[in-house]
Design a protein around this motif. Structure first.
Motif, PDB file in Angstrom:
ATOM      1  N   ARG A 128       2.102  -2.703   8.907  1.00  0.00           N
ATOM      2  CA  ARG A 128       1.624  -4.042   9.286  1.00  0.00           C
ATOM      3  C   ARG A 128       0.461  -4.408   8.380  1.00  0.00           C
ATOM      4  N   TYR A 129       0.646  -5.502   7.637  1.00  0.00           N
ATOM      5  CA  TYR A 129      -0.355  -5.961   6.673  1.00  0.00           C
ATOM      6  C   TYR A 129      -1.112  -7.146   7.238  1.00  0.00           C
ATOM      7  N   GLN A 130      -2.427  -7.053   7.268  1.00  0.00           N
ATOM      8  CA  GLN A 130      -3.256  -8.206   7.626  1.00  0.00           C
ATOM      9  C   GLN A 130      -3.586  -8.922   6.328  1.00  0.00           C
ATOM     10  N   PRO A 131      -4.125 -10.161   6.404  1.00  0.00           N
ATOM     11  CA  PRO A 131      -4.491 -10.840   5.160  1.00  0.00           C
ATOM     12  C   PRO A 131      -5.392  -9.941   4.307  1.00  0.00           C
ATOM     13  N   GLY A 132      -5.114  -9.861   3.028  1.00  0.00           N
ATOM     14  CA  GLY A 132      -5.910  -9.047   2.117  1.00  0.00           C
ATOM     15  C   GLY A 132      -5.402  -7.622   1.951  1.00  0.00           C
ATOM     16  N   ALA A 133      -4.559  -7.157   2.850  1.00  0.00           N
ATOM     17  CA  ALA A 133      -4.045  -5.778   2.749  1.00  0.00           C
ATOM     18  C   ALA A 133      -2.880  -5.708   1.764  1.00  0.00           C
ATOM     19  N   GLY A 134      -2.852  -4.652   0.979  1.00  0.00           N
ATOM     20  CA  GLY A 134      -1.762  -4.422   0.037  1.00  0.00           C
ATOM     21  C   GLY A 134      -1.472  -2.931  -0.017  1.00  0.00           C
ATOM     22  N   SER A 152      11.569  -6.875   5.569  1.00  0.00           N
ATOM     23  CA  SER A 152      10.299  -7.607   5.590  1.00  0.00           C
ATOM     24  C   SER A 152      10.337  -8.689   6.658  1.00  0.00           C
ATOM     25  N   LEU A 153       9.252  -8.819   7.394  1.00  0.00           N
ATOM     26  CA  LEU A 153       9.154  -9.833   8.449  1.00  0.00           C
ATOM     27  C   LEU A 153       7.791 -10.506   8.389  1.00  0.00           C
ATOM     28  N   GLY A 154       7.766 -11.794   8.708  1.00  0.00           N
ATOM     29  CA  GLY A 154       6.499 -12.514   8.791  1.00  0.00           C
ATOM     30  C   GLY A 154       6.072 -13.114   7.471  1.00  0.00           C
ATOM     31  N   VAL A 155       4.778 -13.058   7.243  1.00  0.00           N
ATOM     32  CA  VAL A 155       4.158 -13.662   6.057  1.00  0.00           C
ATOM     33  C   VAL A 155       4.742 -13.029   4.774  1.00  0.00           C
ATOM     34  N   PRO A 156       5.011 -13.837   3.738  1.00  0.00           N
ATOM     35  CA  PRO A 156       5.590 -13.283   2.505  1.00  0.00           C
ATOM     36  C   PRO A 156       4.610 -12.412   1.723  1.00  0.00           C
ATOM     37  N   ALA A 157       5.162 -11.623   0.804  1.00  0.00           N
ATOM     38  CA  ALA A 157       4.313 -10.798  -0.067  1.00  0.00           C
ATOM     39  C   ALA A 157       5.012 -10.600  -1.394  1.00  0.00           C
ATOM     40  N   ILE A 158       4.218 -10.280  -2.399  1.00  0.00           N
ATOM     41  CA  ILE A 158       4.788  -9.971  -3.713  1.00  0.00           C
ATOM     42  C   ILE A 158       4.962  -8.474  -3.829  1.00  0.00           C
ATOM     43  N   PHE A 159       6.210  -8.094  -4.063  1.00  0.00           N
ATOM     44  CA  PHE A 159       6.591  -6.695  -4.209  1.00  0.00           C
ATOM     45  C   PHE A 159       6.558  -6.350  -5.697  1.00  0.00           C
ATOM     46  N   LEU A 160       5.931  -5.228  -6.016  1.00  0.00           N
ATOM     47  CA  LEU A 160       5.854  -4.759  -7.402  1.00  0.00           C
ATOM     48  C   LEU A 160       6.888  -3.664  -7.597  1.00  0.00           C
ATOM     49  N   PHE A 161       7.750  -3.881  -8.547  1.00  0.00           N
ATOM     50  CA  PHE A 161       8.853  -2.961  -8.807  1.00  0.00           C
ATOM     51  C   PHE A 161       8.655  -2.370 -10.193  1.00  0.00           C
ATOM     52  N   GLN A 166       1.359  -6.438  -3.449  1.00  0.00           N
ATOM     53  CA  GLN A 166       0.102  -7.130  -3.756  1.00  0.00           C
ATOM     54  C   GLN A 166      -0.586  -7.529  -2.458  1.00  0.00           C
ATOM     55  N   PRO A 167      -1.927  -7.591  -2.489  1.00  0.00           N
ATOM     56  CA  PRO A 167      -2.639  -8.003  -1.280  1.00  0.00           C
ATOM     57  C   PRO A 167      -2.021  -9.277  -0.694  1.00  0.00           C
ATOM     58  N   VAL A 168      -1.759  -9.229   0.598  1.00  0.00           N
ATOM     59  CA  VAL A 168      -1.087 -10.333   1.285  1.00  0.00           C
ATOM     60  C   VAL A 168      -2.055 -11.499   1.449  1.00  0.00           C
ATOM     61  N   LYS A 169      -1.572 -12.689   1.100  1.00  0.00           N
ATOM     62  CA  LYS A 169      -2.415 -13.892   1.213  1.00  0.00           C
ATOM     63  C   LYS A 169      -2.529 -14.341   2.658  1.00  0.00           C
ATOM     64  N   LEU A 170      -3.626 -15.031   2.947  1.00  0.00           N
ATOM     65  CA  LEU A 170      -3.796 -15.620   4.278  1.00  0.00           C
ATOM     66  C   LEU A 170      -2.753 -16.706   4.461  1.00  0.00           C
ATOM     67  N   ALA A 171      -1.907 -16.546   5.451  1.00  0.00           N
ATOM     68  CA  ALA A 171      -0.852 -17.515   5.729  1.00  0.00           C
ATOM     69  C   ALA A 171      -0.477 -17.356   7.195  1.00  0.00           C
ATOM     70  N   GLN A 208      -0.581 -14.047  11.388  1.00  0.00           N
ATOM     71  CA  GLN A 208      -1.066 -13.761  10.025  1.00  0.00           C
ATOM     72  C   GLN A 208      -0.458 -12.485   9.427  1.00  0.00           C
ATOM     73  N   TYR A 209       0.353 -11.801  10.216  1.00  0.00           N
ATOM     74  CA  TYR A 209       0.828 -10.488   9.779  1.00  0.00           C
ATOM     75  C   TYR A 209       2.108 -10.515   8.945  1.00  0.00           C
ATOM     76  N   ARG A 210       2.194  -9.540   8.069  1.00  0.00           N
ATOM     77  CA  ARG A 210       3.471  -9.180   7.444  1.00  0.00           C
ATOM     78  C   ARG A 210       3.844  -7.800   7.982  1.00  0.00           C
ATOM     79  N   TYR A 211       5.089  -7.655   8.412  1.00  0.00           N
ATOM     80  CA  TYR A 211       5.602  -6.342   8.833  1.00  0.00           C
ATOM     81  C   TYR A 211       6.623  -5.869   7.821  1.00  0.00           C
ATOM     82  N   ASN A 212       6.649  -4.574   7.597  1.00  0.00           N
ATOM     83  CA  ASN A 212       7.717  -3.996   6.781  1.00  0.00           C
ATOM     84  C   ASN A 212       8.225  -2.739   7.459  1.00  0.00           C
TER      85      ASN A 212
END
Ligand code: MD3
Ligand code: FE
Length: 207
Positions: A115-121, A141-150, A184-189, A196-200
């Motif tokens: 579970r990612y809060q805003p700013g967590a990566g 992936s669920l919730g707020v989007p994030a940039i995945f680095l591959f 990448q650190p999850v943006k506030l959204a 505000q969470y992203r789940y993976n």
């Protein structure tokens, strides 16, 4: 008629946009039930830094980290109890995704929930605490989007960027199983279902 359900990002890596969207409500209520038994927590790395993402697990095993190192164990270090069971709905989704990407017979024994809060990566790393690397990994992936680095097989290899959105499922296996990757650190959204969470959810075979 054949339908495209996945985008190939490498020979053995696939993004399935929105593949879990139909299951969004089941997935999120099930996460709440898991969380009630095994709360999210920020674990410490072996070097004593706190992981930015909060984590919990379900399944026969759970991934943990503390001063003693990274490992899988059958009990939750916070409670001393077994991790919650891997729900059938989770397992079926992971197996269906794996099999559509050519990985038949995937039998996950762990689901790590981040579970990612805003700013967590999550910095670039490899997943190599599993006993054998022949099984794929499935991520939801669920919730707020994030940039995945591959990334590649060396830390120095320049990573490609992919946007992972609510409901996206990614499958990696074979030659791509040990690639460096990160978030990448999850943006506030705000997401209507998760705030505000992203789940993976990452499904793995640890043993
Ligand atoms: C790519 N989680 O928990 S998806 C992790 O979104 C982790 O929370 C990220 O990396 C997240 O370890 C990324 C999971 C993932 C797992 C294994 C991979 C991506 C991978 C193996 C190779 C390439
Ligand atoms: Fe990882």
């Amino acid at each position: 008629m054949t339908q495209t359900v996945q985008k190939i990002i490498s020979e053995h890596s696939f993004i399935m946009p929105g593949f879990a969207t139909m299951e969004e409500n089941t997935l999120l209520t099930t996460i709440e039930q898991i969380e009630a038994q095994a709360p999210f927590r920020q674990m410490s790395t072996p070097r004593g830094f706190k992981m930015a993402a909060q984590m919990t697990n379900c399944g026969d095993w759970g991934w943990v980290t503390d001063r003693r190192g990274y490992r899988y164990q059958q009990t939750d270090p916070e409670t001393g109890r077994a991790w919650p069971e891997l729900p059938d709905s989770f397992k079926q989704l992971a197996q269906k995704a794996a099999s559509l990407c050519g990985f038949d017979g995937f039998e996950p024994d762990v689901c790590l929930i981040n579970r990612y809060q805003p700013g967590a990566g999550m910095g670039l790393h490899q997943d190599k605490d599993e006993k054998d690397f022949s099984a794929p990994i499935v991520s939801v992936s669920l919730g707020v989007p994030a940039i995945f680095l591959f990334g590649g097989h060396e830390r120095r290899d320049k990573p490609e960027h992919y946007l992972l959105q609510h409901g996206d499922v990614v499958v990696w296996g074979n030659h791509d199983r040990l690639r460096f990757h990160g978030i990448q650190p999850v943006k506030l959204a705000h997401h209507p279902l998760t705030g505000q969470y992203r789940y993976n959810l990452t499904f793995r075979r640890a043993f």
